[in-house]
Design a protein around this motif. Structure first.
Motif, PDB file in Angstrom:
ATOM      1  N   ILE A 247     -21.553 -33.806  33.952  1.00  0.00           N
ATOM      2  CA  ILE A 247     -20.876 -34.978  34.520  1.00  0.00           C
ATOM      3  C   ILE A 247     -21.218 -35.118  36.002  1.00  0.00           C
ATOM      4  O   ILE A 247     -21.454 -36.223  36.505  1.00  0.00           O
ATOM      5  N   ALA A 248     -21.257 -33.990  36.724  1.00  0.00           N
ATOM      6  CA  ALA A 248     -21.618 -34.032  38.147  1.00  0.00           C
ATOM      7  C   ALA A 248     -23.038 -34.570  38.329  1.00  0.00           C
ATOM      8  O   ALA A 248     -23.309 -35.352  39.249  1.00  0.00           O
ATOM      9  N   ILE A 249     -23.962 -34.170  37.443  1.00  0.00           N
ATOM     10  CA  ILE A 249     -25.332 -34.685  37.510  1.00  0.00           C
ATOM     11  C   ILE A 249     -25.345 -36.186  37.256  1.00  0.00           C
ATOM     12  O   ILE A 249     -26.057 -36.949  37.926  1.00  0.00           O
ATOM     13  N   ALA A 250     -24.556 -36.623  36.266  1.00  0.00           N
ATOM     14  CA  ALA A 250     -24.482 -38.054  35.970  1.00  0.00           C
ATOM     15  C   ALA A 250     -23.913 -38.836  37.154  1.00  0.00           C
ATOM     16  O   ALA A 250     -24.376 -39.942  37.463  1.00  0.00           O
ATOM     17  N   VAL A 251     -22.917 -38.275  37.841  1.00  0.00           N
ATOM     18  CA  VAL A 251     -22.345 -38.936  39.012  1.00  0.00           C
ATOM     19  C   VAL A 251     -23.408 -39.094  40.107  1.00  0.00           C
ATOM     20  O   VAL A 251     -23.528 -40.152  40.740  1.00  0.00           O
ATOM     21  N   GLY A 252     -24.190 -38.037  40.330  1.00  0.00           N
ATOM     22  CA  GLY A 252     -25.248 -38.142  41.331  1.00  0.00           C
ATOM     23  C   GLY A 252     -26.283 -39.186  40.977  1.00  0.00           C
ATOM     24  O   GLY A 252     -26.749 -39.942  41.845  1.00  0.00           O
ATOM     25  N   TYR A 253     -26.629 -39.281  39.695  1.00  0.00           N
ATOM     26  CA  TYR A 253     -27.647 -40.249  39.271  1.00  0.00           C
ATOM     27  C   TYR A 253     -27.116 -41.679  39.388  1.00  0.00           C
ATOM     28  O   TYR A 253     -27.794 -42.558  39.943  1.00  0.00           O
ATOM     29  N   VAL A 254     -25.924 -41.926  38.872  1.00  0.00           N
ATOM     30  CA  VAL A 254     -25.362 -43.274  38.933  1.00  0.00           C
ATOM     31  C   VAL A 254     -25.122 -43.690  40.388  1.00  0.00           C
ATOM     32  O   VAL A 254     -25.354 -44.850  40.765  1.00  0.00           O
ATOM     33  N   GLY A 255     -24.682 -42.759  41.236  1.00  0.00           N
ATOM     34  CA  GLY A 255     -24.509 -43.072  42.648  1.00  0.00           C
ATOM     35  C   GLY A 255     -25.815 -43.468  43.308  1.00  0.00           C
ATOM     36  O   GLY A 255     -25.846 -44.371  44.158  1.00  0.00           O
ATOM     37  N   ALA A 256     -26.919 -42.823  42.922  1.00  0.00           N
ATOM     38  CA  ALA A 256     -28.224 -43.204  43.465  1.00  0.00           C
ATOM     39  C   ALA A 256     -28.592 -44.620  43.038  1.00  0.00           C
ATOM     40  O   ALA A 256     -29.177 -45.391  43.817  1.00  0.00           O
ATOM     41  N   GLY A 257     -28.260 -44.975  41.804  1.00  0.00           N
ATOM     42  CA  GLY A 257     -28.526 -46.336  41.357  1.00  0.00           C
ATOM     43  C   GLY A 257     -27.728 -47.362  42.144  1.00  0.00           C
ATOM     44  O   GLY A 257     -28.239 -48.425  42.528  1.00  0.00           O
ATOM     45  N   MET A 258     -26.465 -47.050  42.426  1.00  0.00           N
ATOM     46  CA  MET A 258     -25.654 -47.956  43.232  1.00  0.00           C
ATOM     47  C   MET A 258     -26.155 -48.011  44.680  1.00  0.00           C
ATOM     48  O   MET A 258     -26.048 -49.045  45.346  1.00  0.00           O
TER      49      MET A 258
END
Length: 355
Positions: A247-258
């Motif tokens: 989940i932490a990895i997913a948060v980092g990835y989605v944050g990069a997209g934003m």
């Protein structure tokens, strides 16, 4: 008779000479008295000379001391510049996270996972209405962590971009429309530094949006659904702790997209003085990309559209993690940040500030 006359003349000359000498002596004495007496506003020359003799002039500084002072001043100047940068960024962050509008958007985004979780809980109790929805319900009902990924799937394509576009689109256009941009640039901040601060502020808010969604979904999932081992899309089962890491990895990835979307909104913001125009322009661009992705005949341009890469966070649900998909997405985000960051800098650095 002649001798008496000569003697009288000599006596007169002597008397005159004595009188002149006495007069000269009196004048000299008066002058000396005048010079010796302090006259307000004037400094006697003798006193000035004595003072200069008591305090001899200092020798001119050598070139080596000048070099030492320059070397000492350089680190102090760099330290002040760094401190001014972080102080300006801190001021921007305080303004962003104290604004009621931005807090309201965070609250709405935190509420959506709760609504989704409750709806899936109710639907799970009454049976799934369809195969796709039934699969989602089964995944979430099997483990609470899956609600986080389901919430990202719902929010990453529209609501999260709306929140990020509002903050990033308002960064420059809002200052120009409010008449405060000129005063910001009047301070020794520099246009490039101000632009970087505005972008970093939007990036921090983008990651705050992502973290709020993930945290809300995680808490809601733990409350409504069982917590335990997680079954991934590939059928592999992992522990609850490893699920949290993913989940932490997913948060980092989605944050990069934003953050990439924030770069687009910042670039649009430099072309207008109307904040709503920059926000609407960014959202229209996102919606148009979504429409283009939905047309099968335009699949060839889909890899060049930013929203295409938003949903690649599901790579963490595979065993092992699909690092190739994550890497391609991060590369696309970096390209968008570099492109639209350059556009924003080129426009803002040469822009005439009229308000």
């Amino acid at each position: 008779m002649a001798t008496a006359t000569a003697t009288g003349a000599a006596s007169d000359v002597g008397a005159a000479t004595a009188a002149g000498a006495a007069s000269a002596a009196g004048t000299g004495g008066a002058t000396t008295a005048t010079l010796g007496r302090r006259t307000p506003g004037l400094v006697p020359v003798t006193e000035t000379m004595r003072t200069s003799e008591r305090h001899p002039p200092e020798p001119p500084p050598s070139s080596s001391s000048d070099g030492d002072r320059e070397r000492d001043a350089a680190p102090r100047g760099a330290t002040r510049a760094v401190w001014a940068f972080w102080r300006l960024l801190g001021s921007e962050l305080r303004l962003t996270f104290r604004r009621p509008r931005n807090l309201a958007m965070l609250a709405v985004l935190a509420l959506v996972p709760v609504v989704v979780g409750v709806a899936l809980r109710i639907a799970g109790g009454s049976g799934g209405p369809g195969d796709e929805m039934g699969g989602i319900i089964a995944d979430v009902a099997g483990n609470s962590l899956m609600l986080t990924f389901v919430s990202f799937s719902f929010l990453v394509l529209l609501l999260m971009p709306v929140a990020v576009s509002v903050v990033a689109g308002d960064s420059i256009a809002g200052e120009a429309g409010g008449g405060t941009l000129r005063y910001l640039l009047a301070a020794p901040a520099g246009r490039t530094r101000l632009l970087v601060v505005k972008y970093l502020n939007a990036v921090v808010y983008a990651y705050a949006v992502t973290a709020v969604v993930a945290l809300s979904a995680l808490v809601t999932g733990v409350v409504l659904f069982p917590a335990g081992d997680v079954t991934l899309l590939s059928g592999t089962t992992i522990s609850f702790a490893e699920g949290l890491v993913r989940i932490a990895i997913a948060v980092g990835y989605v944050g990069a997209g934003m953050a990439a979307l924030a770069a687009i909104a910042l670039a649009v913001s430099t072309f207008t003085e109307v904040p709503i125009g920059a926000i609407a322009g960014t959202l229209v661009l996102v919606i148009v990309c979504q429409v283009l992705r939905a047309i099968p005949d335009l699949d060839v341009i889909a890899p060049y559209l930013l929203p295409t890469w938003f949903t690649n966070f599901d790579a963490v649900l595979r065993s092992p993690i699909d690092t190739g998909a994550l890497g391609e997405g991060l590369l696309a985000f970096g390209a968008y940040i570099a492109l639209f960051g350059s556009i924003a800098w080129a426009r803002f650095s040469g822009k005439d500030i009229t308000s």
